[in-house]
Design an enzyme around this catalytic site. Structure first.
Site, PDB file in Angstrom:
ATOM      1  N   SER A   1       0.850  -1.191   0.000  1.00  0.00           N
ATOM      2  CA  SER A   1       0.000   0.000   0.000  1.00  0.00           C
ATOM      3  C   SER A   1       0.882   1.236   0.000  1.00  0.00           C
ATOM      4  O   SER A   1       1.924   1.265   0.658  1.00  0.00           O
ATOM      5  CB  SER A   1      -0.912   0.014   1.239  1.00  0.00           C
ATOM      6  OG  SER A   1      -1.703   1.184   1.278  1.00  0.00           O
ATOM      7  N   CYS A   2       0.487   2.250  -0.770  1.00  0.00           N
ATOM      8  CA  CYS A   2       1.185   3.531  -0.776  1.00  0.00           C
ATOM      9  C   CYS A   2       0.152   4.645  -0.626  1.00  0.00           C
ATOM     10  O   CYS A   2      -1.053   4.403  -0.763  1.00  0.00           O
ATOM     11  CB  CYS A   2       2.006   3.712  -2.051  1.00  0.00           C
ATOM     12  SG  CYS A   2       1.027   3.945  -3.554  1.00  0.00           S
ATOM     13  N   PRO A   3       0.560   5.879  -0.333  1.00  0.00           N
ATOM     14  CA  PRO A   3      -0.398   6.953  -0.050  1.00  0.00           C
ATOM     15  C   PRO A   3      -1.404   7.201  -1.165  1.00  0.00           C
ATOM     16  O   PRO A   3      -2.590   7.365  -0.896  1.00  0.00           O
ATOM     17  CB  PRO A   3       0.504   8.168   0.168  1.00  0.00           C
ATOM     18  CG  PRO A   3       1.765   7.590   0.691  1.00  0.00           C
ATOM     19  CD  PRO A   3       1.938   6.293  -0.033  1.00  0.00           C
TER      20      PRO A   3
END
Length: 618
Positions: free
Chosen positions: A137-139
């Site tokens: 997951s990334c922003p």
């Protein structure tokens, strides 16, 4: 030049084999002798020990933790040692091995590893096959999320393991992990730059890292996770203090310090990831509202009261205004959520709304989120209640007292000075002209290209997004232009200066072009990761130029994402000619810098082609 071949064979510890290889390689380089190495560990065989290298070698070093056949080296003089001895005394091993040049037979190192080291190695039983599960997951949930998943999958395949990866991107969770997959997993890998819930992994070993290590070193991430699952965290108190474990202890301390430094960043990025869709929806809705107004003006008509066009104009305006009215609260709520879990959401929401209504804006919202999260977390950890009342904590006690503490602190302590700071900054930004504006754009542009989706990039992006609520739209234009420039510039370079790139790089340039058009700066990462010292400065120069031109010409952007696809909506970009010109000039600047700093492909034999990694955006 004397040539020295080192073969590291261990049936127990991949860590020992890799460390011994690196130590001997450095020692050989200091003595100016050639070096070819093959590492055989429980997980794979790696190295460059070809038949040609073996034929040219003057001596063979066998660093083996167990007795093994050495007849495969064609009668070469052989110096036998232990991997741990090679780690501790690499210079001596190289010197003793070179002393055998011109002689026949096998010489065995008389120095043996300590019983402690041998016991440590014997405890590392290699698995024949392992299954892992992972979450990435990334922003923004667009590029790093899927690139990290791809990196872990490729690494697991190379190691002969099975891995199931759940991606928590902007389109929601994909390939969700099942209870059966989790139960069968030897370890859980969380490769994320945001907060990820781990409740369903109770009883499992969880190895946490960021998306960048998973992209660039998926094999190391997987091996570290399995070593943690088999032997506990590296550097635990029970681990023997040898030179190897001391090195691991240093690495552990560095990791802990890094984790403490990035905890706040991770919480902030969790808030940004939930806030971003609200801002995008609001920005595009306001832009469409303006588009109706513009279309009406071009038709030389007014938005007469009661007409359908006026109704749409007002409706889209209301949708956009509502979104901009709540996005600070969403940011604050999910910062608090990342710190204190669900009990932090209500205090974070209330603190964020107070920040908005009291004029403290996104700066106040960030402060409110951290205040609410840590206040609730502190109460949750310290407040002890009878078992009969424990159930009231998450639904009554923590939300209520957290909201009161956050609200009162915001009203009387935080909001007044932050509102004054934000108001001053807004006036200053709106009043910037020419040189001052160009300087800010140059800084924001360079930040966007520095780490392409990393903390510096996200700091510039979050700054620009936060200003949209104050109707300061110029920094957003500079940030998006600068974020599009790296992949577009690289794609342009691969088309204009084909001699500087091989066939695989030119193919990767096509993918970078598509990603650049969509404002996915990460499209440049495959190139930058292979040659960072030359590529990253080129990207920063081009992005700085794009950001400076955008700010200096007064370009404004109301949508925080979308790239060229957002530009097609009338009213999204003000001064669109200058804005597009900034992107074009910045891209050509990047391409020109790449031409000047790269050698022709046929002269760069050691340069690796980047792997094309295209995000799976749904």
């Amino acid at each position: 030049m004397k040539s020295c071949v080192a073969v590291h064979i261990t049936s127990k510890s991949a860590a020992h084999a890799i460390m011994a290889a690196e130590a001997l390689k450095a020692a050989a380089a200091l003595r100016g002798c050639g070096f070819a190495c093959e590492v055989v560990d429980p997980y794979s065989t790696t190295g460059d020990l070809s038949n040609e290298a073996l034929a040219e070698a003057d001596v063979v070093i066998v660093a083996n933790s167990e007795s093994g056949d050495v007849g495969q080296f064609g009668g070469k003089p052989i110096y036998k040692t232990h991997p741990s001895v090679a780690i501790q005394r690499p210079q001596d091993v190289i010197q003793n091995a070179l002393a055998l040049v011109g002689k026949d037979g096998i010489l065995e190192d008389q120095v043996q590893p300590s019983p402690t080291v041998q016991a440590t190695e014997q405890s590392l039983e290699p698995p024949a096959h392992r299954t892992l599960v992972a979450i990435t997951s990334c922003p923004t949930g667009i590029a790093h999320t899927f690139m990290a998943a791809e990196g872990l999958k490729k690494a697991a395949t190379a190691l002969g393991f099975t891995i199931f990866v759940e991606t928590q991107g902007s389109v929601g969770a994909k390939n969700s992990l099942t209870a059966e997959q989790i139960a069968a997993a030897s370890a859980v890998i969380i490769a994320a730059d945001t907060n990820v819930a781990t409740d369903r992994f109770a009883g499992k070993t969880i190895y946490s890292t960021g998306t960048k290590p998973a992209i660039q070193g998926g094999k190391d991430v997987i091996l570290n996770a399995l070593r943690m699952a088999d032997n506990g965290p590296v550097g635990a108190a029970s681990t023997p203090t040898t030179s190897e474990t001391l090195s691991s202890e240093v690495d552990r301390i560095k990791a802990e310090r890094s984790s403490s430094r990035t905890g706040a960043y991770k919480s902030l990025m969790s808030g940004v990831s939930y806030m971003l869709p609200v801002v995008v929806a609001g920005g595009l809705s306001i832009a469409i509202s303006f588009a109706f107004e513009t279309a009406s003006a071009q038709a030389a008509t007014q938005l007469a009261t009661g007409t359908f066009v006026q109704s749409l104009h007002q409706s889209f305006g209301q949708i956009g205004s509502t979104a901009f009215g709540i996005f600070v609260a969403v940011l604050s709520a999910y910062i608090a959520y990342s710190i204190a879990d669900r009990p932090g959401i209500a205090p974070g929401l209330i603190g964020g709304m107070l920040a908005q209504t009291l004029g403290a804006g996104f700066l106040g919202g960030i402060v409110a989120g951290f205040l609410a999260g840590h206040a609730v977390k502190l109460m949750s950890d310290r407040l002890k209640l009878p078992d009969t009342l424990e159930g009231l904590k998450p639904v009554l006690i923590l939300p209520f007292f957290g909201s009161v503490i956050t609200g009162l602190t915001m009203i009387y302590v935080i909001a007044p000075p932050v509102a004054a700071i934000l108001n001053t900054m807004t006036i200053w930004l709106n009043g910037m002209r020419d040189a001052n504006a160009a300087l800010l754009g140059l800084l924001l542009g360079a930040m966007m290209a520095f780490d392409m989706g990393g903390p510096v990039n996200k700091a510039a992006y979050t700054f620009a997004v936060g200003l949209l609520a104050s109707h300061v739209d110029a920094p957003m234009a500079a940030v998006m232009a600068a974020g599009m420039t790296p992949p577009l510039g690289i794609a342009l370079a691969t088309m204009l200066f084909k001699s500087r790139f091989d066939d695989e790089e030119r193919e990767a340039g096509k993918a970078a072009f598509a990603l650049g058009l969509a404002f996915i700066t990460e499209g440049a990462i495959p190139f930058a990761s292979r040659d960072p010292l030359r590529v990253i400065p080129c990207l920063m120069v081009g992005s700085a130029v794009a950001g400076a031109i955008s700010m200096a010409t007064g370009a404004q952007l109301m949508a925080p994402h979308g790239g060229v696809f957002a530009m097609v909506i009338p009213g999204v970009v003000h001064n669109i000619v200058a804005y597009v010109g900034a992107i074009i000039v910045g891209s050509f600047t990047t391409a020109g810098a790449m031409y000047l700093t790269r050698r022709p492909a046929n002269n760069a034999k050691n340069q690796q082609a980047p792997t094309e990694i295209a995000p799976q955006v749904s």
